[in-house]
Design an enzyme around this catalytic site. Structure first.
Site, PDB file in Angstrom:
ATOM      1  N   LYS A 138       0.849  -1.208   0.000  1.00  0.00           N
ATOM      2  CA  LYS A 138       0.000   0.000   0.000  1.00  0.00           C
ATOM      3  C   LYS A 138       0.867   1.234   0.000  1.00  0.00           C
ATOM      4  O   LYS A 138       2.040   1.189   0.409  1.00  0.00           O
ATOM      5  CB  LYS A 138      -0.927   0.021   1.221  1.00  0.00           C
ATOM      6  CG  LYS A 138      -0.243  -0.005   2.600  1.00  0.00           C
ATOM      7  CD  LYS A 138       0.182   1.339   3.144  1.00  0.00           C
ATOM      8  CE  LYS A 138       0.761   1.256   4.559  1.00  0.00           C
ATOM      9  NZ  LYS A 138       1.541   2.431   4.962  1.00  0.00           N
TER      10      LYS A 138
ATOM     11  N   ASP B 248      -2.754  -1.469  10.246  1.00  0.00           N
ATOM     12  CA  ASP B 248      -2.933  -1.411   8.790  1.00  0.00           C
ATOM     13  C   ASP B 248      -3.498  -2.710   8.208  1.00  0.00           C
ATOM     14  O   ASP B 248      -3.723  -2.775   6.992  1.00  0.00           O
ATOM     15  CB  ASP B 248      -1.584  -1.141   8.092  1.00  0.00           C
ATOM     16  CG  ASP B 248      -1.163   0.307   8.209  1.00  0.00           C
ATOM     17  OD1 ASP B 248      -2.029   1.157   8.486  1.00  0.00           O
ATOM     18  OD2 ASP B 248       0.033   0.579   8.015  1.00  0.00           O
TER      19      ASP B 248
HETATM   20  O1  C5P Z   1      -0.577  -1.210  14.836  1.00  0.00           O
HETATM   21  P1  C5P Z   1       0.841  -1.557  14.620  1.00  0.00           P
HETATM   22  O2  C5P Z   1       1.287  -2.734  15.471  1.00  0.00           O
HETATM   23  O3  C5P Z   1       1.207  -1.752  13.194  1.00  0.00           O
HETATM   24  O4  C5P Z   1       1.696  -0.312  15.104  1.00  0.00           O
HETATM   25  C1  C5P Z   1       3.091  -0.364  15.328  1.00  0.00           C
HETATM   26  C2  C5P Z   1       3.503   0.816  16.182  1.00  0.00           C
HETATM   27  O5  C5P Z   1       3.356   2.030  15.456  1.00  0.00           O
HETATM   28  C3  C5P Z   1       2.678   1.020  17.445  1.00  0.00           C
HETATM   29  O6  C5P Z   1       3.167   0.244  18.520  1.00  0.00           O
HETATM   30  C4  C5P Z   1       2.831   2.501  17.693  1.00  0.00           C
HETATM   31  O7  C5P Z   1       4.091   2.778  18.291  1.00  0.00           O
HETATM   32  C5  C5P Z   1       2.876   3.071  16.296  1.00  0.00           C
HETATM   33  N1  C5P Z   1       1.557   3.517  15.809  1.00  0.00           N
HETATM   34  C6  C5P Z   1       0.977   4.646  16.367  1.00  0.00           C
HETATM   35  N2  C5P Z   1      -0.244   5.071  15.908  1.00  0.00           N
HETATM   36  C7  C5P Z   1      -0.877   4.416  14.910  1.00  0.00           C
HETATM   37  C8  C5P Z   1      -0.290   3.260  14.328  1.00  0.00           C
HETATM   38  C9  C5P Z   1       0.927   2.852  14.811  1.00  0.00           C
HETATM   39  O8  C5P Z   1       1.541   5.273  17.275  1.00  0.00           O
HETATM   40  N3  C5P Z   1      -2.048   4.885  14.465  1.00  0.00           N
END
Ligand code: C5P
Length: 311
Positions: free
Chosen positions: A11, A136
């Site tokens: 993406k 995502d």
């Molecule tokens: O959701 P995911 O595990 O992919 O996110 C990885 C990291 O990215 C989270 O632990 C956080 O530190 C950061 N993140 C965030 N806000 C979001 C998505 C991700 O702070 N909306």
């Protein structure tokens, strides 16, 4: 079914607003996501219960707690007798690059394993599991173009975008998403750090939809048929460039070719430029080839929707 192969696309974020830090540590975002033609491939083969093997091809090593394993664990906790699997993941999407490769793999694992094991999972249940794997991941169940809110997991599928050509420069080294978000937080300290409660639910087209920053989507949904290039932005871009100056250099390189718009995808380090059509993107990528630039199409929903494999 004893074996299944699912191709999962990458993406780009065509627009990404960061609204603030939430009490749960995530950031509230509003983002326009679009599937592009860079692919990973996930092959799953049935194995006796208790057998779990994951082999990764493509010169990438995954952490033990990777998105494919998280998908399997979620399915097995809901359906403990589901079975075992041998999995091969062929990586074509650059990792830790803001292209959603790990998230795509998690979504592909959910649909492929559910199908392999013949599990009666409702689409809504798959979406809930996807959002547990990562912010995502739900997007990849729908593919095409989506507007996403919350931490990015609340996904509204949109009509397909025009067939712009995209030039992607994946970047020189892995970029940590939490590090870029932390740099964004630090940059806000200068002013007052906005704090946000999680969004109550998806915005829906209708009365009031066009108010605020989501206005451009409304314009587009009602039929202008073109993205408002001048209004597209990525709020993480400055933080990503501050941490990794080569991201800014790649962006400057792209700008020389007068793209419709050019920006960082997600938390970087990928930068991309949108061009009128694929032919123009191919010509630009050829001139930028020393930087590993590639021309890829924006994908229609029917070309990129992983949920289709679950049916
Ligand atoms: O959701 P995911 O595990 O992919 O996110 C990885 C990291 O990215 C989270 O632990 C956080 O530190 C950061 N993140 C965030 N806000 C979001 C998505 C991700 O702070 N909306």
């Amino acid at each position: 079914m004893t074996r299944m192969v699912v191709r999962c696309p990458a993406k780009v974020n065509l627009h990404l607003e960061v609204l603030g830090l939430r009490p749960d540590g995530y950031h509230e975002v509003r983002t326009l996501l679009a599937a592009v033609g860079l692919w990973d491939e996930l092959e799953v083969e049935a194995a006796p219960p208790g057998v779990w093997e994951l082999r990764v091809e493509g010169g990438v090593s995954l952490p033990a707690d990777n998105t494919v394993w998280r998908a399997a664990k979620l399915l097995l906790s809901a359906f403990p007798d589901a079975g075992g699997a041998r999995v091969v993941l062929r990586k074509g999407i650059p990792a830790a690059a803001g292209l959603g490769g790990g998230s795509a793999d998690g979504a592909a694992a959910l649909v492929a394993l559910a199908k392999l094991w013949g599990l009666p999972v409702e689409p809504g249940q798959l979406v809930a599991m996807a959002s547990e794997i990562g912010s995502d991941v739900p997007f990849f169940l729908f593919g095409g173009a989506c507007w996403a809110t919350g931490r990015g997991e609340q996904v509204l599928p949109l009509p397909d975008l025009p067939r712009y050509g995209v030039v992607v420069i994946p970047g020189q080294e892995p970029v940590s998403t939490p590090a870029v978000y932390r740099a964004w937080d630090e940059a806000q300290q200068e002013s007052a750090l906005p704090s946000f409660e999680p969004a109550p639910g998806l915005p829906r087209p209708g009365a009031g939809w066009h108010e605020g920053e989501g206005f451009f989507l409304y314009d587009w949904l009602v039929g202008k048929g073109e993205l408002p290039f001048a209004k597209l932005r990525n709020d993480l871009q400055a933080a990503a460039i501050a941490l990794f100056p080569w991201i800014g250099e790649n962006l400057a390189l792209l700008a020389r070719f007068s793209p419709l718009t050019a920006m960082v995808s997600g938390s970087g380090g990928t930068v991309f430029g949108l061009f009128r059509d694929e032919g123009e993107a191919v010509r630009v990528a050829a001139e930028l080839s020393p930087r590993q630039a590639v021309a890829v199409p924006l994908l229609r929903r029917e070309e990129s929707q992983l949920l289709a494999h679950a049916e």
